[in-house]
Scaffold this active site. Structure first.
Site, PDB file in Angstrom:
ATOM      1  N   HIS A  45      -8.813   3.840  -0.930  1.00  0.00           N
ATOM      2  CA  HIS A  45      -9.040   4.430  -2.457  1.00  0.00           C
ATOM      3  C   HIS A  45     -10.670   4.599  -2.600  1.00  0.00           C
ATOM      4  O   HIS A  45     -10.930   5.716  -3.337  1.00  0.00           O
ATOM      5  CB  HIS A  45      -8.723   3.302  -3.480  1.00  0.00           C
ATOM      6  CG  HIS A  45      -7.245   3.019  -3.641  1.00  0.00           C
ATOM      7  ND1 HIS A  45      -6.575   3.820  -4.519  1.00  0.00           N
ATOM      8  CD2 HIS A  45      -6.164   2.019  -3.191  1.00  0.00           C
ATOM      9  CE1 HIS A  45      -5.129   3.446  -4.570  1.00  0.00           C
ATOM     10  NE2 HIS A  45      -5.113   2.496  -3.689  1.00  0.00           N
ATOM     11  N   HIS A  69       1.763   2.935  -2.501  1.00  0.00           N
ATOM     12  CA  HIS A  69       0.527   3.375  -2.052  1.00  0.00           C
ATOM     13  C   HIS A  69       0.664   4.401  -0.929  1.00  0.00           C
ATOM     14  O   HIS A  69       1.484   4.325   0.050  1.00  0.00           O
ATOM     15  CB  HIS A  69      -0.402   2.096  -1.124  1.00  0.00           C
ATOM     16  CG  HIS A  69      -1.637   2.220  -0.805  1.00  0.00           C
ATOM     17  ND1 HIS A  69      -2.724   2.032  -1.340  1.00  0.00           N
ATOM     18  CD2 HIS A  69      -2.020   2.936   0.530  1.00  0.00           C
ATOM     19  CE1 HIS A  69      -3.848   2.245  -0.572  1.00  0.00           C
ATOM     20  NE2 HIS A  69      -3.228   3.024   0.508  1.00  0.00           N
ATOM     21  N   ASP A 125      -2.083   5.349  -5.704  1.00  0.00           N
ATOM     22  CA  ASP A 125      -0.907   4.492  -6.072  1.00  0.00           C
ATOM     23  C   ASP A 125      -0.287   5.188  -7.186  1.00  0.00           C
ATOM     24  O   ASP A 125      -0.673   5.624  -8.070  1.00  0.00           O
ATOM     25  CB  ASP A 125      -1.523   3.069  -6.753  1.00  0.00           C
ATOM     26  CG  ASP A 125      -2.056   2.427  -5.441  1.00  0.00           C
ATOM     27  OD1 ASP A 125      -1.995   2.485  -4.345  1.00  0.00           O
ATOM     28  OD2 ASP A 125      -2.924   1.299  -5.787  1.00  0.00           O
TER      29      ASP A 125
HETATM   30  C1  LIG Z   1      -4.537  -3.342  -4.488  1.00  0.00           C
HETATM   31  C2  LIG Z   1      -3.429  -2.450  -4.164  1.00  0.00           C
HETATM   32  N1  LIG Z   1      -3.234  -1.372  -5.594  1.00  0.00           N
HETATM   33  C3  LIG Z   1      -3.802  -1.482  -3.039  1.00  0.00           C
HETATM   34  O1  LIG Z   1      -4.076  -0.401  -3.293  1.00  0.00           O
HETATM   35  N2  LIG Z   1      -3.896  -1.987  -1.795  1.00  0.00           N
HETATM   36  C4  LIG Z   1      -4.327  -1.356  -0.726  1.00  0.00           C
HETATM   37  C5  LIG Z   1      -3.890  -2.159   0.468  1.00  0.00           C
HETATM   38  C6  LIG Z   1      -5.901  -1.186  -0.577  1.00  0.00           C
HETATM   39  O2  LIG Z   1      -6.658  -2.050  -1.525  1.00  0.00           O
HETATM   40  O3  LIG Z   1      -6.324  -0.176  -0.169  1.00  0.00           O
HETATM   41 ZN   LIG Z   2      -3.274   1.552  -3.284  1.00  0.00          ZN
END
Ligand SMILES: C[C@@H](N)C(=O)N[C@H](C)C(=O)O
Ligand SMILES: [Zn+2]
Length: 276
Positions: free
Chosen positions: A161, A253, A168
């Protein structure tokens, strides 16, 4: 303010007056009580290659949770100045392509998280260490200790991200139903409870809520069957058809392969002023 003009009144002949110096410009009058907008130089700018999703496809619904208290920390997360989705252009264009096919089938995408400033990831790390803060446990990680969330793969210290190439998201049936607001302090229900018992989301049933740190959120969890299984597959098919890759640990995700900034973690804020 009153100004008094004083003239010379003595009997001797006064020298001819020299031309008056130009009056200093008055300070600009305040136009309203609102503070003036911050100059662009005060907000760290987004690099070329990043866009606001709404500038690429305004039909995609945005519910950016980390700009609100309805997330696993219980507070708006640093770096999210606005509830706005920012992504690398290629990821935004892939979502636009997926959206075209989904709208034809009566669905829209809804994003929960897009580009995430590194300061937000850093805040998550601090939050995970604070064992005294269990405010959101009952909804978001009912069966896990918060110290396990990183090792279990639910949160990443250095996340895709923050490279702008993860997103997401879920599916919403058209026309978009209203989304009830979360009220801080309200009683919490487990995100892994059946639809109708967990927090109501205007998206389709995916078997769990968003950011549900529970085995049931694993994309292929065998306990998720029927309509929720079909919905996960619809989301997965729509996004893999435009080149994205799903994360097996979380149904919501998705990553952009061959991302444009594979080694850079950005920290400009989620703020319109970063795009001036
Ligand atoms: C925290 C959750 N929304 C998410 O995106 N998890 C993945 C593993 C990340 O933080 O990259
Ligand atoms: Zn994510």
């Amino acid at each position: 303010m009153a100004f008094v003009l004083v003239t010379a009144a003595c009997g001797t002949a006064a020298p001819p007056p020299s031309p008056a110096p130009p009056a200093p410009a008055p300070p600009p009058a305040p136009s309203s009580s609102a503070p003036p907008p911050a100059p662009a130089t005060q907000v760290k700018q987004a690099p070329d290659g990043f866009v606001r999703l709404r500038d690429v496809d305004p039909s995609i619904v945005e519910e950016v949770r980390y700009a609100t208290p309805h997330n696993f920390t219980g507070d708006p997360v640093p770096g999210y100045d606005e509830p706005m989705c920012v992504l690398t252009r290629r990821l935004a264009e892939a979502l636009r392509e997926a959206q075209q096919g989904l709208v034809a089938q009566g669905y829209t995408l809804k994003v929960y998280d897009c580009y995430r400033p590194q300061q937000a990831d850093d805040r998550f790390v601090e939050w995970a260490k604070d064992v005294g803060d269990q405010r959101m446990k009952d909804e978001f990680y009912p069966g896990l200790d918060k110290s396990q969330l990183y090792s279990a793969g639910y949160i990443a210290e250095n996340s895709g991200h923050s490279r702008g190439s993860s997103v997401d998201l879920t599916l919403v049936r058209l026309p978009v139903p209203p989304q009830r607001a979360y009220v801080p302090g309200e009683p919490l229900a487990s995100c892994a409870a059946p639809v109708g018992q967990r927090f109501p989301d205007n998206g389709v049933d995916m078997g769990t809520g968003f950011d549900c740190f529970d085995d049931r959120a694993h994309t292929d969890d065998p306990r998720v069957t029927g309509e929720a299984r079909a919905n996960r597959e619809k989301l997965h098919d729509a996004l893999t058809a435009v080149g994205l890759k799903g994360y097996t640990g979380e149904w919501w995700h998705f990553n952009l392969p061959q991302e444009p900034f594979p080694d850079e973690y950005f920290d400009f804020p989620v703020n319109s002023a970063a795009f001036r």
